[in-house]
Design an enzyme around this catalytic site. Structure first.
Site, PDB file in Angstrom:
ATOM      1  N   PRO A   2      33.212  46.020  40.451  1.00  0.00           N
ATOM      2  CA  PRO A   2      33.802  47.368  40.440  1.00  0.00           C
ATOM      3  C   PRO A   2      34.438  47.707  39.098  1.00  0.00           C
ATOM      4  O   PRO A   2      34.904  46.833  38.380  1.00  0.00           O
ATOM      5  CB  PRO A   2      34.863  47.284  41.533  1.00  0.00           C
ATOM      6  CG  PRO A   2      35.215  45.838  41.611  1.00  0.00           C
ATOM      7  CD  PRO A   2      33.952  45.092  41.271  1.00  0.00           C
ATOM      8  N   GLU A   3      34.425  48.971  38.805  1.00  0.00           N
ATOM      9  CA  GLU A   3      35.071  49.446  37.588  1.00  0.00           C
ATOM     10  C   GLU A   3      36.532  49.739  37.884  1.00  0.00           C
ATOM     11  O   GLU A   3      36.926  49.968  39.032  1.00  0.00           O
ATOM     12  CB  GLU A   3      34.368  50.690  37.066  1.00  0.00           C
ATOM     13  CG  GLU A   3      32.929  50.440  36.629  1.00  0.00           C
ATOM     14  CD  GLU A   3      32.828  49.448  35.481  1.00  0.00           C
ATOM     15  OE1 GLU A   3      33.711  49.449  34.592  1.00  0.00           O
ATOM     16  OE2 GLU A   3      31.873  48.671  35.472  1.00  0.00           O
TER      17      GLU A   3
END
Length: 75
Positions: A2-3
């Site tokens: 995930p960012e």
């Protein structure tokens, strides 16, 4: 992976739902989830009946501060 903005968005959505609640069920599907020589069964028993005091972010990790000084880290 995930960012960073996605992790913060997830934290903001989960925080009002989780903080103040008690863990009544936990599933550990993969043996490597339990670290530091704890078995999946031992990890489950350690989590049950813990209250979530706070939910915060450290980098791309979600950190759940539980009662009695316990911490749950999720990635």
């Amino acid at each position: 992976m995930p960012e960073l903005p996605e992790v913060e968005t997830t934290r903001r959505h989960l925080e009002p739902v989780l903080v103040g609640r008690t863990i009544v069920r936990a599933e550990v599907d993969h043996p490597r989830t339990a670290r530091y020589n704890a078995s999946p069964a031992e990890l489950r028993s350690r989590l049950l009946s813990r209250r979530v005091a706070a939910l915060r972010r450290h980098g791309k990790f979600l950190v759940g501060d539980l009662d009695e000084g316990w911490t749950l880290i999720a990635h």
